[in-house]
Design a protein around this motif. Structure first.
Motif, PDB file in Angstrom:
ATOM      1  N   ASP A 293     -44.657 -14.687  54.782  1.00 29.96           N
ATOM      2  CA  ASP A 293     -45.354 -15.634  55.663  1.00 29.96           C
ATOM      3  C   ASP A 293     -46.787 -15.859  55.200  1.00 29.96           C
ATOM      4  O   ASP A 293     -47.266 -17.003  55.147  1.00 29.96           O
ATOM      5  CB  ASP A 293     -45.347 -15.112  57.100  1.00 29.96           C
ATOM      6  N   ARG A 294     -47.480 -14.761  54.844  1.00 33.01           N
ATOM      7  CA  ARG A 294     -48.876 -14.916  54.405  1.00 33.01           C
ATOM      8  C   ARG A 294     -48.946 -15.651  53.073  1.00 33.01           C
ATOM      9  O   ARG A 294     -49.821 -16.493  52.857  1.00 33.01           O
ATOM     10  CB  ARG A 294     -49.523 -13.522  54.278  1.00 33.01           C
ATOM     11  N   ALA A 295     -48.024 -15.336  52.171  1.00 36.27           N
ATOM     12  CA  ALA A 295     -48.018 -16.015  50.878  1.00 36.27           C
ATOM     13  C   ALA A 295     -47.766 -17.503  51.053  1.00 36.27           C
ATOM     14  O   ALA A 295     -48.423 -18.344  50.424  1.00 36.27           O
ATOM     15  CB  ALA A 295     -46.959 -15.392  49.972  1.00 36.27           C
ATOM     16  N   LYS A 296     -46.827 -17.846  51.933  1.00 36.79           N
ATOM     17  CA  LYS A 296     -46.517 -19.263  52.130  1.00 36.79           C
ATOM     18  C   LYS A 296     -47.703 -19.988  52.757  1.00 36.79           C
ATOM     19  O   LYS A 296     -48.017 -21.134  52.405  1.00 36.79           O
ATOM     20  CB  LYS A 296     -45.277 -19.394  53.011  1.00 36.79           C
ATOM     21  N   ALA A 297     -48.415 -19.320  53.681  1.00 36.17           N
ATOM     22  CA  ALA A 297     -49.596 -19.941  54.303  1.00 36.17           C
ATOM     23  C   ALA A 297     -50.666 -20.233  53.243  1.00 36.17           C
ATOM     24  O   ALA A 297     -51.311 -21.293  53.272  1.00 36.17           O
ATOM     25  CB  ALA A 297     -50.147 -19.024  55.389  1.00 36.17           C
ATOM     26  N   ALA A 298     -50.870 -19.307  52.330  1.00 40.94           N
ATOM     27  CA  ALA A 298     -51.862 -19.531  51.264  1.00 40.94           C
ATOM     28  C   ALA A 298     -51.442 -20.682  50.364  1.00 40.94           C
ATOM     29  O   ALA A 298     -52.274 -21.522  49.963  1.00 40.94           O
ATOM     30  CB  ALA A 298     -52.035 -18.253  50.454  1.00 40.94           C
ATOM     31  N   LEU A 299     -50.181 -20.757  50.027  1.00 41.51           N
ATOM     32  CA  LEU A 299     -49.695 -21.854  49.180  1.00 41.51           C
ATOM     33  C   LEU A 299     -49.844 -23.197  49.886  1.00 41.51           C
ATOM     34  O   LEU A 299     -50.204 -24.211  49.261  1.00 41.51           O
ATOM     35  CB  LEU A 299     -48.232 -21.602  48.807  1.00 41.51           C
ATOM     36  N   GLU A 300     -49.591 -23.203  51.185  1.00 36.04           N
ATOM     37  CA  GLU A 300     -49.755 -24.455  51.937  1.00 36.04           C
ATOM     38  C   GLU A 300     -51.225 -24.867  52.010  1.00 36.04           C
ATOM     39  O   GLU A 300     -51.548 -26.067  52.025  1.00 36.04           O
ATOM     40  CB  GLU A 300     -49.165 -24.283  53.338  1.00 36.04           C
ATOM     41  N   ALA A 301     -52.132 -23.880  52.030  1.00 36.37           N
ATOM     42  CA  ALA A 301     -53.560 -24.203  51.991  1.00 36.37           C
ATOM     43  C   ALA A 301     -53.923 -24.893  50.687  1.00 36.37           C
ATOM     44  O   ALA A 301     -54.720 -25.853  50.668  1.00 36.37           O
ATOM     45  CB  ALA A 301     -54.387 -22.930  52.173  1.00 36.37           C
ATOM     46  N   VAL A 302     -53.367 -24.423  49.579  1.00 34.22           N
ATOM     47  CA  VAL A 302     -53.608 -25.084  48.286  1.00 34.22           C
ATOM     48  C   VAL A 302     -53.084 -26.506  48.313  1.00 34.22           C
ATOM     49  O   VAL A 302     -53.734 -27.446  47.818  1.00 34.22           O
ATOM     50  CB  VAL A 302     -52.942 -24.279  47.151  1.00 34.22           C
ATOM     51  N   LEU A 303     -51.916 -26.731  48.921  1.00 34.60           N
ATOM     52  CA  LEU A 303     -51.348 -28.077  48.996  1.00 34.60           C
ATOM     53  C   LEU A 303     -52.245 -29.008  49.811  1.00 34.60           C
ATOM     54  O   LEU A 303     -52.372 -30.201  49.495  1.00 34.60           O
ATOM     55  CB  LEU A 303     -49.954 -28.020  49.621  1.00 34.60           C
ATOM     56  N   ARG A 304     -52.882 -28.458  50.855  1.00 34.78           N
ATOM     57  CA  ARG A 304     -53.762 -29.303  51.669  1.00 34.78           C
ATOM     58  C   ARG A 304     -55.044 -29.663  50.935  1.00 34.78           C
ATOM     59  O   ARG A 304     -55.502 -30.805  50.981  1.00 34.78           O
ATOM     60  CB  ARG A 304     -54.114 -28.567  52.973  1.00 34.78           C
ATOM     61  N   VAL A 305     -55.630 -28.679  50.230  1.00 27.57           N
ATOM     62  CA  VAL A 305     -56.953 -28.881  49.640  1.00 27.57           C
ATOM     63  C   VAL A 305     -56.873 -29.617  48.312  1.00 27.57           C
ATOM     64  O   VAL A 305     -57.710 -30.475  48.008  1.00 27.57           O
ATOM     65  CB  VAL A 305     -57.664 -27.519  49.471  1.00 27.57           C
ATOM     66  N   ARG A 306     -55.888 -29.294  47.476  1.00 24.88           N
ATOM     67  CA  ARG A 306     -55.776 -29.910  46.150  1.00 24.88           C
ATOM     68  C   ARG A 306     -54.337 -30.410  45.944  1.00 24.88           C
ATOM     69  O   ARG A 306     -53.574 -29.866  45.131  1.00 24.88           O
ATOM     70  CB  ARG A 306     -56.156 -28.913  45.054  1.00 24.88           C
ATOM     71  N   PRO A 307     -53.946 -31.449  46.667  1.00 24.59           N
ATOM     72  CA  PRO A 307     -52.531 -31.853  46.694  1.00 24.59           C
ATOM     73  C   PRO A 307     -51.994 -32.372  45.360  1.00 24.59           C
ATOM     74  O   PRO A 307     -50.787 -32.321  45.144  1.00 24.59           O
ATOM     75  CB  PRO A 307     -52.510 -32.955  47.763  1.00 24.59           C
ATOM     76  N   ASP A 308     -52.851 -32.859  44.503  1.00 21.65           N
ATOM     77  CA  ASP A 308     -52.367 -33.459  43.253  1.00 21.65           C
ATOM     78  C   ASP A 308     -52.664 -32.601  42.018  1.00 21.65           C
ATOM     79  O   ASP A 308     -52.569 -33.089  40.895  1.00 21.65           O
ATOM     80  CB  ASP A 308     -53.010 -34.842  43.068  1.00 21.65           C
ATOM     81  N   SER A 309     -53.028 -31.380  42.205  1.00 14.92           N
ATOM     82  CA  SER A 309     -53.434 -30.523  41.096  1.00 14.92           C
ATOM     83  C   SER A 309     -52.240 -29.772  40.506  1.00 14.92           C
ATOM     84  O   SER A 309     -51.182 -29.650  41.140  1.00 14.92           O
ATOM     85  CB  SER A 309     -54.474 -29.508  41.580  1.00 14.92           C
ATOM     86  N   PRO A 310     -52.407 -29.235  39.289  1.00 13.85           N
ATOM     87  CA  PRO A 310     -51.350 -28.362  38.740  1.00 13.85           C
ATOM     88  C   PRO A 310     -51.061 -27.174  39.645  1.00 13.85           C
ATOM     89  O   PRO A 310     -49.912 -26.749  39.768  1.00 13.85           O
ATOM     90  CB  PRO A 310     -51.938 -27.923  37.391  1.00 13.85           C
ATOM     91  N   ALA A 311     -52.100 -26.630  40.290  1.00 12.66           N
ATOM     92  CA  ALA A 311     -51.889 -25.505  41.198  1.00 12.66           C
ATOM     93  C   ALA A 311     -50.987 -25.905  42.352  1.00 12.66           C
ATOM     94  O   ALA A 311     -50.126 -25.130  42.796  1.00 12.66           O
ATOM     95  CB  ALA A 311     -53.234 -24.991  41.723  1.00 12.66           C
TER      96      ALA A 311
END
Length: 846
Positions: A652-670
């Protein structure tokens, strides 16, 4: 075609056998009689159990002639009655096992049936004999196309047929496929002398596609003639193919044959072929040189090599080496100094292949006097020389006397060959008057010395024969340190050397301190941080930055706060992050390192190290940095890497962090990588991959049942003797391959333990898959035991359990019989749904 109706004779014979066969041995017959109707009506895709029972009965009859005859009559009846291809194929296969000439008519009736002819011929070839040959020849005369070719092929495999019959007629056919099949059949004929004239007659007019088969047949028959001792007949065939106008592949085959068929002129013919203008013939001849032969052949071939062109000469020299004849040695030694590099290389490789100790002196000379590829080849050849003791005595003599360059090469060869009792001589040669010999001895010590020789090497470093020896001595010491790679063994000689080291050598010694990392060594390094000499202080900082254990972490954190020099401060910060991963409290160290970041460059460097963190807590340290534009890209990349590592502990915590990356840098390689990981997590949710492991365990005799029942230390209350280590290998999406962690072992057990956190007390189900047997304990209570041999699949065993609120201890024992060794485990609600808030950590709950 319509199948033939069973003849009255076969039916009567079947009934007679059934009535006459003793009742006490009638079980196989009873089985066949019971299942025969089903077998007659069988076809592909239907229940094969009746066929399997009949086949077992057929095998059971093999050693009893009367029973076998009765079985055969039933199979013949079945074949004649069957209408479907599957049934006919089955009866043909069984008649191949027990059939005799009695079965020939029934099988021959199928030779004109496109669907069943192949299986009928399969059985007939096994039966053999004149009646089979006659049936096949008759069918060949009455059929065409593929059916006729099949009969010709079967006649060939039998090796006996009429030469003036269908095979001979087919050889003259205008159909290339039929004529080729006839030629192939003649190649297998059991009277080669009689078959040769037919092939020779058609050869001149045969089209290319057929001629290839005719030529191969003639060569096969020539081999048979040789085996029969008919040298002249074989020689005549080979001489035809050896003519200059023949293709290369035939000439090369003929060369080999003529060497056997005409031994008296073999050497003359071989030498002539080596000088043949056709490269293929040349290569074939040189390949034949490698075969052992008379000494006179070696002398003649060695003499011939001198006048050959460079490329051919090189090939012949290597072949001479493979003959293992010492008579080639003078020629190879001379060629090893030739002006043409291909010749030199070939001669050097040949000397190595020759393997004689006498070649050592020449190879040492070549290695000393050349460079590049020739020198590398000579050094490799020295390694290949046989007769270890004799060769080593020669090399020791060459190392002790003569030109320095040759002595140095001999020393190198002795070290490469791991010669016995070499170390005392190497230490002696480090004081030799020749600089080349000293350097060679030091380099050899770097490859062969151990901790016991380090005091002598340190003494050389302090008091070299020449200042030029300092660097080779240091290189030798470092090589020993890196090769031994056991700090506890290296620390003592290092500390002794430190006591006697002048100030000028202390920075050099500090370079090797991390390789001898112990508490005492670390104490010395810490003292050097306060040294008056700036070079020693800097060397101490660099040593701490390379320290392999977390013991140096407090010093590094202090240095990162205090140092002014940017390059050294960067080293210490990087080391802090590196050691944090090995620290008992990695997150605390990561937090302190982040606090020391004075610039964006510092933060980027720390984030690069943090990307290797594996704990969910590290996500909490990195995620706030997504709000800092200057390091947002680095923070996103680190967050994705950490989440990928930590998802098995806290999905759950890992998925929350990954979703944060999707929100902040949606078009990045990350973001693209974050999306991939989330998709992967949802595909295989809930499987536990975070474990500590112990093992492997086994019992004397290797009995897996005993292994399963034995309570090894991980099952016992006292865990002090158990070496629990993180399970890091073999982790797949849902399963764990234990062979990746413990090796490809059989008849062993391993234990896995982890802790599972439940938000409240609740019923649950434990889903287990294993290869092979498995036991499970929850909170110290055995909840499941299944001794089984099987391959792995999910949820092979489902166990109802109860989770306590908070942390629950889960222990598995997985026993491997043989083959694969794997396990899969997850905990779900009783209805199979995921348990919200479930967490896992690979450590025992307190």
């Amino acid at each position: 075609m319509k199948p033939s109706v069973p003849s009255l004779a076969v039916t009567a014979a079947w009934l007679a056998c059934a009535l006459s066969f003793p009742l006490s041995a009638a079980d196989p017959l009873a089985t066949i009689d019971q299942d025969l109707p089903a077998a007659i009506a069988w076809d592909f895709g239907r229940d094969a159990a009746p066929l399997q029972r009949i086949e077992a009965a057929v095998v059971a009859s093999l050693d009893e002639p009367a029973l076998r005859e009765a079985v055969e009559y039933r199979l013949i009846h079945g074949l004649q009655t069957a209408r479907l291809r599957g049934a006919r194929d089955f009866f043909c296969r069984q008649l191949r096992t027990v059939g005799t000439e009695r079965a020939v008519p029934a099988l021959a009736a199928l030779l004109r049936d496109p669907d069943s002819a192949s299986m009928a011929r399969y059985a007939l070839e096994r039966i053999g004999g004149p009646r089979v040959v006659s049936a096949l020849e008759k069918a060949a005369e009455q059929t065409s196309g593929r059916l006729r070719i099949g009969c010709i092929e079967s006649l060939g495999r039998l090796g006996a047929f009429r030469l003036d019959g269908p095979v001979g007629e087919a050889l003259r056919s205008a159909d290339p496929a039929l004529a080729a099949a006839a030629a192939d059949a003649l190649a297998l004929y059991n009277k080669p002398a009689a078959a040769v004239p037919l092939l020779e007659k058609v050869r001149p007019q045969a089209p290319p596609a057929v001629r290839l088969h005719v030529d191969n047949a003639l060569l096969s028959l020539a081999e048979k003639l040789l085996a029969q001792g008919r040298w002249q007949a074989a020689r005549r065939i080979y001489q035809t193919f050896s003519a200059q106008d023949q293709p290369s592949h035939l000439r090369t085959a003929a060369l080999r044959g003529l060497l056997k068929a005409d031994p008296a002129s073999a050497l003359d013919r071989l030498c002539a072929a080596i000088e043949d203008p056709d490269p293929a013939v040349q290569a074939a001849a040189i390949a034949l040189v490698r075969e052992p032969g008379a000494p006179e052949a070696t002398r003649r071939l060695a003499k011939l090599s001198v006048r050959l062109p460079t490329a051919t000469r090189a090939l012949l020299l290597e072949a001479l080496g493979d003959r293992s004849d010492p008579l080639a040695l003078p020629t190879l030694v001379q060629a090893a100094r030739d002006r043409d590099e291909p010749v030199r290389l070939a001669a050097v490789r040949a000397l190595g292949a020759l393997g004689r100790p006498q070649a050592a002196e020449a190879l040492v000379a070549v290695a000393a006097e050349s460079g590049g590829a020739t020198q590398r080849a000579a050094r490799m050849a020295l390694l290949r020389l046989h007769r270890q003791e004799e060769t080593d005595r020669t090399l020791l003599r060459l190392a002790a006397e003569g030109e320095p360059a040759r002595r140095a090469e001999a020393i190198r060869a002795l070290a490469d060959r791991k010669s016995a009792n070499l170390l005392p001589r190497l230490l002696e040669w480090t004081r030799d008057p020749s600089p080349a010999v000293r350097r060679a001895a030091l380099a050899a010590l770097g490859r062969t010395a151990g901790p016991a020789e380090l005091p002598r090497l340190f003494a050389l470093l302090r008091n070299p024969v020449s200042a030029d020896d300092t660097s080779p001595a240091a290189a030798a010491i470092e090589a020993v340190f890196r090769r031994v790679n056991q700090p506890a063994l290296l620390a003592r000689p290092w500390l002794e050397a430190w006591q006697d080291a002048p100030a000028s050598l202390r920075p050099v010694l500090l370079e090797w301190a991390p390789l001898a990392a112990t508490a005492d060594t670390l104490r010395v390094v810490r003292q050097s941080l306060q040294a008056a000499d700036p070079a020693e202080r800097e060397a101490a900082v660099r040593a701490l930055a390379e320290w392999p254990t977390p013991d140096a972490a407090p010093d590094l954190l202090a240095l990162a706060r205090e140092l002014k020099a940017a390059n050294l401060r960067a080293l210490t910060l990087r080391a802090c992050v590196r050691l944090a991963g090995a620290s008992p409290r990695p997150d605390a160290m990561y937090r302190q390192a982040l606090a020391l970041g004075r610039s964006d460059a510092d933060l980027k460097m720390i984030l690069a190290g943090l990307a290797e963190a594996t704990t969910p807590e590290a996500l909490d340290l990195v995620e706030p940095l997504l709000a800092k534009p200057a390091v947002q890209a680095e923070a996103a990349a680190a967050l994705v890497r950490i989440a990928d590592h930590a998802r098995h502990r806290d999905a759950d915590r890992a998925k929350a962090a990954l979703e944060a990356v999707l929100r902040v840098r949606p078009d990045s390689p990350a973001a693209r990588e974050a999306r991939r990981i989330i998709n992967d997590m949802e595909k295989f949710e809930g499987y536990i991959l975070a474990w500590q492991a112990a093992g492997p365990y086994r019992v004397k005799g290797g009995d897996t049942k005993a292994i399963f029942e034995t309570a090894f230390p991980p099952e016992q209350e006292d865990q002090s003797a158990v070496d629990w280590t993180p399970l890091t290998k073999g982790l797949h999406d849902w399963d764990i391959n234990l062979e990746d962690q413990f090796g490809s072992l059989d008849r062993v057990a391993a234990y896995l333990r982890t802790a599972v956190w439940a938000p409240e007390a609740m019923p649950a189900r434990l889903e287990l898959g294993s290869d092979d047997a498995i036991k499970a304990w929850l909170n110290g209570r055995l909840v499941h035991a299944h001794y089984v041999t099987r391959g792995l699949a999910p949820a092979q065993d489902v166990v109802e359990v109860r989770l306590e609120k908070g942390w629950n201890r889960l222990l598995l024992k997985v026993v491997d019989n043989d083959g694969g060794w794997a396990v899969a485990c997850r905990i779900r609600r009783p209805d199979g749904r995921a348990i919200p808030g479930l967490k896992v950590r690979p450590a025992p709950a307190r």
